[in-house]
Design a protein around this motif. Sequence first.
Motif, PDB file in Angstrom:
ATOM      1  N   UNK A  89      -4.148   4.957   8.462  1.00 57.18           N
ATOM      2  CA  UNK A  89      -3.749   4.974   7.152  1.00 57.18           C
ATOM      3  C   UNK A  89      -4.494   6.109   6.291  1.00 57.18           C
ATOM      4  N   UNK A  90      -3.994   7.083   5.891  1.00 55.78           N
ATOM      5  CA  UNK A  90      -4.604   8.087   4.993  1.00 55.78           C
ATOM      6  C   UNK A  90      -3.940   8.323   3.752  1.00 55.78           C
ATOM      7  N   UNK A  91      -3.643   9.626   3.366  1.00 56.50           N
ATOM      8  CA  UNK A  91      -3.211   9.988   2.161  1.00 56.50           C
ATOM      9  C   UNK A  91      -1.676   9.200   1.761  1.00 56.50           C
ATOM     10  N   UNK A  92      -0.973   9.397   2.354  1.00 57.42           N
ATOM     11  CA  UNK A  92       0.643   8.697   2.249  1.00 57.42           C
ATOM     12  C   UNK A  92       0.436   7.326   2.129  1.00 57.42           C
ATOM     13  N   UNK A  93      -0.284   6.638   3.059  1.00 61.31           N
ATOM     14  CA  UNK A  93      -0.510   5.184   3.353  1.00 61.31           C
ATOM     15  C   UNK A  93      -1.067   4.766   1.957  1.00 61.31           C
ATOM     16  N   UNK A  94      -2.410   5.481   1.204  1.00 61.06           N
ATOM     17  CA  UNK A  94      -2.813   5.037   0.263  1.00 61.06           C
ATOM     18  C   UNK A  94      -2.029   5.160  -0.895  1.00 61.06           C
ATOM     19  N   UNK A  95      -1.144   5.988  -0.981  1.00 64.48           N
ATOM     20  CA  UNK A  95      -0.568   6.432  -2.215  1.00 64.48           C
ATOM     21  C   UNK A  95       0.538   5.141  -2.339  1.00 64.48           C
ATOM     22  N   UNK A  96       1.055   4.760  -1.002  1.00 63.38           N
ATOM     23  CA  UNK A  96       2.055   3.619  -1.405  1.00 63.38           C
ATOM     24  C   UNK A  96       1.258   2.421  -1.614  1.00 63.38           C
ATOM     25  N   UNK A  97       0.048   1.912  -1.148  1.00 65.97           N
ATOM     26  CA  UNK A  97      -0.725   0.964  -1.536  1.00 65.97           C
ATOM     27  C   UNK A  97      -1.159   1.041  -2.869  1.00 65.97           C
ATOM     28  N   UNK A  98      -1.352   2.013  -3.427  1.00 65.45           N
ATOM     29  CA  UNK A  98      -1.725   2.084  -4.839  1.00 65.45           C
ATOM     30  C   UNK A  98      -0.196   1.822  -5.730  1.00 65.45           C
TER      31      UNK A  98
END
Length: 189
Positions: A89-98
């Motif tokens: 989990x990195x940039x795209x994952x964190x954007x979705x979580x946000x």
Amino acid sequence: MIQPTNRAVRASRLKFLLVVLVFAVPIIAAALLNLSGWQPTGKAYGEPILPQRNFEQERVRIQLADGKLWPWRDSSPRMTLIALAGPGCAIHCMQALTKMAAARITLSDNMTRLRLLYLGQPPADAATNGMENYWQLGTDVDGSLGIYRPSAPDSVSALLVESDGTALTLYPDGFDPSGLRKDLQKVIH
């Protein structure tokens, strides 16, 4: 005493029959549609979980970071949005979580009726980016929810779970967070 005429009796019976039909026709039509298998459809952005699963009844064990087990039934009726991270989990994952956490915030006064649960290896910067302020971090002890976890790197899927532990909707990898927000606004009011 005045006797009603046959014509008056027939007219009142006809009116009574029409009133009965006004109420009976929709009920009969609904029963026929139901028996034929037709179900109304609404615009939902997630995919329904079929066959339905109840994580409470299946005894799906989620261990939280503090060592406690996740209570599917809470002290007050609250739904759970589960984020299932793919590997790394990195940039795209964190954007979705946000965006998922932001969708909870847009519920305004009703945001306390939605719990956020993150399952998987937390991103490296989870502590510094404030993720723990919004998400409960946990682990799927027995891998019971593995079929919903994405396999692509830096991805995330989501499950919406009713307050009794019944899984309602899957939002697979690549889902539209604004669609999730709209679904949440419909079910949490």
